[in-house]
Design a protein around this motif. Structure first.
Motif, short mmCIF file in Angstrom:
data_model
loop_
_atom_site.label_atom_id
_atom_site.label_comp_id
_atom_site.label_asym_id
_atom_site.label_seq_id
_atom_site.Cartn_x
_atom_site.Cartn_y
_atom_site.Cartn_z
N LEU A 95 -5.67 -1.93 -4.27
CA LEU A 95 -4.48 -2.26 -4.44
C LEU A 95 -3.57 -0.93 -4.51
O LEU A 95 -2.49 -0.94 -3.84
N ALA A 96 -3.97 -0.24 -5.30
CA ALA A 96 -3.45 1.35 -5.51
C ALA A 96 -3.43 2.04 -4.14
O ALA A 96 -2.38 2.87 -3.81
N GLU A 97 -4.47 1.83 -3.09
CA GLU A 97 -4.49 2.81 -2.11
C GLU A 97 -4.03 2.07 -0.67
O GLU A 97 -4.10 2.59 0.40
N ILE A 98 -3.44 0.84 -0.84
CA ILE A 98 -2.72 0.22 0.16
C ILE A 98 -1.57 1.11 0.87
O ILE A 98 -0.71 1.63 0.16
N GLU A 99 -1.59 1.22 2.46
CA GLU A 99 -0.97 2.33 2.82
C GLU A 99 0.27 1.59 3.06
O GLU A 99 1.10 1.83 4.15
N LYS A 100 1.08 1.00 2.10
CA LYS A 100 2.42 0.26 2.18
C LYS A 100 2.95 0.38 0.84
O LYS A 100 2.02 0.30 -0.09
N PRO A 101 4.24 0.14 0.82
CA PRO A 101 4.84 0.25 -0.51
C PRO A 101 4.64 -1.11 -1.41
O PRO A 101 4.67 -2.01 -0.83
N THR A 102 4.02 -0.96 -2.50
CA THR A 102 3.88 -2.27 -3.53
C THR A 102 4.64 -2.05 -4.72
O THR A 102 4.96 -0.96 -5.33
N ILE A 103 5.09 -3.13 -4.83
CA ILE A 103 6.05 -3.29 -6.13
C ILE A 103 5.73 -4.36 -7.05
O ILE A 103 5.41 -5.53 -6.93
#
Length: 262
Positions: A95-103
């Motif tokens: 989850l932390a490494e997804i190469e997209k912004p996460t909120i």
């Protein structure tokens, strides 16, 4: 919309929304929830139609943490370590490494591994009535799910120690003051605010944002020269994207660029 037992997953306008749906248990993470989170995190990471992610909870909780009822008192240390290592490497770190912004859109209770879930996201928008704690020591345990990694990167080390040692509860205003979260909004406006931020990020240059995220996350453990090498590689990659070419063309005509995440 996909079918899951412990969460719902929808995609609209390039924003994926993951909603924990075990409201009757304050969205505590049992084995089913953990397995489904692993599946949906992998799905989000590889879906080219997703350009931003919102993670939230149903009812009055984001997540109250691990399901204490499922904790096996008879587990030997080797089995426990293996189980927790799997959880960390299939849910929290991916989850932390997804190469997209996460909120993380945090409503209500956010404790223990629920707090770790929030910190695995890039940004946190929280309701003004949300409550937080590193509750592990309250049940005689050491923090897991990446808490010992994520927390000192959000707050000063002495603050992280205090929150972990005491396990005390604190509110949204203090979380904002500590730098643990980004925005505090009225509870009734949480989803609107988180959704607006996600839409803004989903309309951005996804490749460039993903590269910047990766380098920022690595910056604390790299030398300046090593980071400079990675910056050069990232910039070289970004130069070749359709979004950069569109931005250059828009600059020439003095119009706003439209990004497509490629």
């Amino acid at each position: 919309m996909a079918d899951y037992e412990r969460l719902s997953y929808t995609v609209a306008d390039a924003v994926a929304t993951i909603r924990l749906t075990r409201a009757e248990a304050r969205n505590s993470l049992d084995m089913t929830a953990k397995r489904e989170l692993a599946e949906v995190v992998e799905r989000v990471a590889t879906d080219p139609d997703v350009r931003a992610v919102v993670l939230t909870g149903s009812g009055g909780a984001f997540s109250a943490g691990g399901d204490v009822k499922e904790m096996d008192l008879n587990s030997d240390p080797v089995t426990s370590r293996s189980r927790l290592r799997t959880l960390l490497t299939t849910v929290f770190l991916p989850l932390a490494e997804i190469e997209k912004p996460t909120i993380a859109a945090v409503n209500g209770h956010c404790h223990g591994s629920g707090l770790a879930l929030m910190m695995a996201c890039d940004l946190a928008v929280v309701a003004d009535d949300a409550t937080f704690s590193c509750a592990f020591t309250k049940i005689g345990l050491v923090p897991d799910c990446g808490t010992l990694y994520f927390l000192p990167r959000r707050v000063p080390l002495n603050v992280a120690k205090e929150l972990i040692f005491t396990g005390r509860r604190f509110g949204a205003a203090e979380a904002k003051e500590l730098g643990l979260v980004n925005r505090v909004v009225p509870a009734a406006e949480l989803e609107e605010n988180a959704g607006a931020l996600a839409a803004e990020l989903a309309a951005g240059p996804t490749v460039a944002l993903g590269l910047a995220k990766t380098l920022l996350d690595r910056s604390m453990r790299l030398s300046s020269r090593d980071l400079a090498e990675l910056e050069a590689f990232a910039i070289g990659t970004a130069f070749t994207t359709e979004d950069h070419l569109a931005a250059r063309a828009a600059f020439g005509t003095r119009t706003a660029p439209v990004f497509h995440g490629r």
